[in-house]
Design an enzyme around this catalytic site. Sequence first.
Site, PDB file in Angstrom:
ATOM      1  N   GLU A 269      10.628 -11.013 -19.163  1.00 46.21           N
ATOM      2  CA  GLU A 269      10.066 -10.195 -20.259  1.00 46.21           C
ATOM      3  C   GLU A 269      11.091 -10.017 -21.371  1.00 46.21           C
ATOM      4  OE1 GLU A 269       8.745  -6.589 -18.356  1.00 46.21           O
ATOM      5  OE2 GLU A 269       7.435  -7.691 -17.024  1.00 46.21           O
TER       6      GLU A 269
ATOM      7  N   LEU B  95       0.845  -1.209   0.000  1.00 49.81           N
ATOM      8  CA  LEU B  95       0.000   0.000   0.000  1.00 49.81           C
ATOM      9  C   LEU B  95       0.879   1.257   0.000  1.00 49.81           C
ATOM     10  CD1 LEU B  95      -3.143   0.508   0.118  1.00 49.81           C
ATOM     11  CD2 LEU B  95      -2.798   1.087   2.528  1.00 49.81           C
TER      12      LEU B  95
ATOM     13  N   ARG C 182       4.912  -4.071   4.418  1.00 55.34           N
ATOM     14  CA  ARG C 182       5.883  -4.480   5.433  1.00 55.34           C
ATOM     15  C   ARG C 182       5.425  -4.020   6.811  1.00 55.34           C
ATOM     16  NH1 ARG C 182      11.161  -2.281   2.452  1.00 55.34           N
ATOM     17  NH2 ARG C 182       9.692  -0.563   2.272  1.00 55.34           N
TER      18      ARG C 182
ATOM     19  N   ARG D  58       6.167  -6.363 -10.450  1.00 58.97           N
ATOM     20  CA  ARG D  58       7.282  -6.914 -11.229  1.00 58.97           C
ATOM     21  C   ARG D  58       7.017  -8.416 -11.355  1.00 58.97           C
ATOM     22  NH1 ARG D  58       8.508  -2.616 -12.827  1.00 58.97           N
ATOM     23  NH2 ARG D  58      10.353  -1.376 -12.367  1.00 58.97           N
TER      24      ARG D  58
ATOM     25  N   HIS E 277       3.629  -5.033 -20.138  1.00 64.33           N
ATOM     26  CA  HIS E 277       4.273  -4.055 -19.244  1.00 64.33           C
ATOM     27  C   HIS E 277       3.966  -2.609 -19.680  1.00 64.33           C
ATOM     28  CE1 HIS E 277       7.840  -3.598 -16.251  1.00 64.33           C
ATOM     29  NE2 HIS E 277       6.989  -2.581 -16.143  1.00 64.33           N
TER      30      HIS E 277
HETATM   31  P1  NAP Z   1       6.192   2.670  -3.027  1.00 64.56           P
HETATM   32  O1  NAP Z   1       5.430   3.919  -2.771  1.00 64.56           O
HETATM   33  O2  NAP Z   1       7.584   2.561  -2.538  1.00 64.56           O
HETATM   34  O3  NAP Z   1       5.317   1.469  -2.396  1.00 64.56           O
HETATM   35  C1  NAP Z   1       5.782   0.170  -2.267  1.00 64.56           C
HETATM   36  C2  NAP Z   1       4.886  -0.597  -1.276  1.00 64.56           C
HETATM   37  O4  NAP Z   1       5.301  -1.969  -1.285  1.00 64.56           O
HETATM   38  C3  NAP Z   1       4.984  -0.102   0.171  1.00 64.56           C
HETATM   39  O5  NAP Z   1       3.696  -0.050   0.742  1.00 64.56           O
HETATM   40  C4  NAP Z   1       5.816  -1.182   0.857  1.00 64.56           C
HETATM   41  O6  NAP Z   1       5.493  -1.409   2.204  1.00 64.56           O
HETATM   42  C5  NAP Z   1       5.408  -2.402   0.068  1.00 64.56           C
HETATM   43  N1  NAP Z   1       6.387  -3.473   0.208  1.00 64.56           N
HETATM   44  C6  NAP Z   1       7.721  -3.421  -0.011  1.00 64.56           C
HETATM   45  N2  NAP Z   1       8.288  -4.610   0.271  1.00 64.56           N
HETATM   46  C7  NAP Z   1       7.289  -5.425   0.675  1.00 64.56           C
HETATM   47  C8  NAP Z   1       7.231  -6.754   1.112  1.00 64.56           C
HETATM   48  N3  NAP Z   1       8.348  -7.507   1.186  1.00 64.56           N
HETATM   49  N4  NAP Z   1       6.024  -7.271   1.450  1.00 64.56           N
HETATM   50  C9  NAP Z   1       4.912  -6.534   1.386  1.00 64.56           C
HETATM   51  N5  NAP Z   1       4.895  -5.250   0.969  1.00 64.56           N
HETATM   52  C10 NAP Z   1       6.073  -4.697   0.635  1.00 64.56           C
HETATM   53  O7  NAP Z   1       6.257   2.346  -4.564  1.00 64.56           O
HETATM   54  P2  NAP Z   1       5.210   2.709  -5.737  1.00 64.56           P
HETATM   55  O8  NAP Z   1       5.520   4.030  -6.318  1.00 64.56           O
HETATM   56  O9  NAP Z   1       3.829   2.455  -5.239  1.00 64.56           O
HETATM   57  O10 NAP Z   1       5.638   1.609  -6.836  1.00 64.56           O
HETATM   58  C11 NAP Z   1       5.566   0.238  -6.526  1.00 64.56           C
HETATM   59  C12 NAP Z   1       6.172  -0.609  -7.607  1.00 64.56           C
HETATM   60  O11 NAP Z   1       5.289  -0.664  -8.719  1.00 64.56           O
HETATM   61  C13 NAP Z   1       7.478  -0.141  -8.226  1.00 64.56           C
HETATM   62  O12 NAP Z   1       8.587  -0.390  -7.409  1.00 64.56           O
HETATM   63  C14 NAP Z   1       7.514  -0.927  -9.515  1.00 64.56           C
HETATM   64  O13 NAP Z   1       8.141  -2.167  -9.326  1.00 64.56           O
HETATM   65  C15 NAP Z   1       6.025  -1.161  -9.836  1.00 64.56           C
HETATM   66  N6  NAP Z   1       5.635  -0.433 -11.055  1.00 64.56           N
HETATM   67  C16 NAP Z   1       5.163  -1.121 -12.129  1.00 64.56           C
HETATM   68  C17 NAP Z   1       4.789  -0.439 -13.294  1.00 64.56           C
HETATM   69  C18 NAP Z   1       4.260  -1.151 -14.502  1.00 64.56           C
HETATM   70  O14 NAP Z   1       4.448  -0.652 -15.607  1.00 64.56           O
HETATM   71  N7  NAP Z   1       3.574  -2.257 -14.338  1.00 64.56           N
HETATM   72  C19 NAP Z   1       4.931   0.952 -13.358  1.00 64.56           C
HETATM   73  C20 NAP Z   1       5.402   1.621 -12.235  1.00 64.56           C
HETATM   74  C21 NAP Z   1       5.750   0.929 -11.070  1.00 64.56           C
HETATM   75  P3  NAP Z   1       5.819  -0.356   3.387  1.00 64.56           P
HETATM   76  O15 NAP Z   1       4.929   0.811   3.119  1.00 64.56           O
HETATM   77  O16 NAP Z   1       5.404  -1.078   4.639  1.00 64.56           O
HETATM   78  O17 NAP Z   1       7.260  -0.050   3.303  1.00 64.56           O
END
Ligand code: NAP
Length: 332
Positions: free
Chosen positions: A277, A168, A191, A248, A295
Site C-alpha cells: 500500500e 474468528l 488457529r 492485511r 484501507h
Molecule cells: P483478534 O480478535 O486477535 O482475532 C484474530 C483471529 O485471527 C483469531 O480468531 C485468530 O485465531 C485468527 N488467526 C490468527 N492467526 C491465524 C492463522 N495463522 N490462521 C488462521 N487464523 C488465525 O483480532 P481482531 O480485532 O479481530 O483484528 C483482526 C485483524 O484485522 C487485525 O490484526 C488487523 O490486521 C485487521 N484489521 C484491518 C482493518 C482494516 O482497516 N482493514 C482494521 C482493523 C483491523 P485464534 O482465535 O484461534 O487465535
Amino acid sequence: MVQRHGVRAFPERLESELSKPDVLVVAKLWPPMMEALHGAFLVHDRIHQTDPAALAAVAPRIRAMAASGESKVPRELIAQLPALEIISVFGVGYDGVDVAAARERGIHVTHTPDVLTDDVADLALGLVLAVARRIPQADQYVRQGHWPEGPAPLARKVSGARLGVVGLGRIGQAIAQRAEAFGMAVAYTARHEKVGCAYPYHPTPAALAAAVDFLVVITPGGAQTRKLIDTEVLTALGPQGFLVNVARGSVVDQAALVEALQAGRIAGAGLDVFEDEPDVPLALRAMDNVVLTPHIGSATWQTRRAMADLAFGNLQAHFAGQPLLTPVPQTA
Ligand code: NAP
C-alpha cells in the site's frame, strides 16, 4: 504590548514544553490525534524518515512512540531509542511492530481493539454486497447513461449464501453476526476451534474455501499468516466463489490472486488491503469483477475519535503511572 509580542510568555512556555516527555511519531497520524499529542508531548514527527541526524540528537530523550496499524517499527529503530518506554499503536493490528524486541527491553506496546470492530465488520459486509451485487458497476452504469440501453447485467444473490470467516476473533465474530442477519450459513477457520461456537469449524483455509461461496479474511498480519490465502485456497474457493480481504495485504498471495481472477478460477474479490500500500497493481485496477477500497476499514469520524482517545489514553495512563488501558497480549 509585551504579551502581544510574546516576550514575557516565552520562558514560561519553554519551561512547560521542556517538562513534556518526547514522543516520536512514526506514521502520518489523524490530525486530532496529533493535536492531542502536541498538547502533552514534545512531538518529533517522522524524523526517523526525514532527518536521521535530528533523530540521533533527540534519541536519548524519546520516551514514547506513537504509531499506526501500518507503521514499521523494526528492532533497529527500537535499538536507537535507549529511553523508550511505550509504543502506542493507533489501530488494532500491530504486525509492523517488533514486539519481541520491545518486550526484551520491557517496553510496553498498546493498541486499539474493540472500538473499530463494528466498522471493519460493516465494511466486510459492504464489500461482500458490493462485489456480489456489482454496486460500483451499477452506479457507473447509471452515471455513464447506459440505463436507457437496457437493464444492467444480473448479479449474484447474497442472502442465503454460504460465508466462511478466516479468523474468528473480535472482528470475525462481528462479521459472522452480520452475515447471519442476511440468512447466510456461516463457517470458519482459526488457529483453534472455538469451544461452544455453533458455526462449523474447518481446520484449514482451503477446507473452508471449498465449503463456502464467500471467503472473508480477517486474521492479523505478520509472519504467521503471510500468504495464508494462496493458489490452493483460491482454487478450492472455485469459479463461483468470492474473496473478501479486510485483514492485511500480506495475508493473501496477491500475485496468485491476480492470476486466479484472470483465469476465472474465482468469481471476484473485494479488497480493502494490499501487499504494497498504497500501490495497487494495474491488473487489479483494470478488472471489472473486483471492488477496491483504500484501507478504510476503521475510517469513520466516530471510530477514529474512539481510536484516538484510546491510543492517547494509553500514553496518558503510562505517564501518570496508571495501568495501561489496552496493552497487546504479549506485553500485558
Ligand atoms: P483478534 O480478535 O486477535 O482475532 C484474530 C483471529 O485471527 C483469531 O480468531 C485468530 O485465531 C485468527 N488467526 C490468527 N492467526 C491465524 C492463522 N495463522 N490462521 C488462521 N487464523 C488465525 O483480532 P481482531 O480485532 O479481530 O483484528 C483482526 C485483524 O484485522 C487485525 O490484526 C488487523 O490486521 C485487521 N484489521 C484491518 C482493518 C482494516 O482497516 N482493514 C482494521 C482493523 C483491523 P485464534 O482465535 O484461534 O487465535
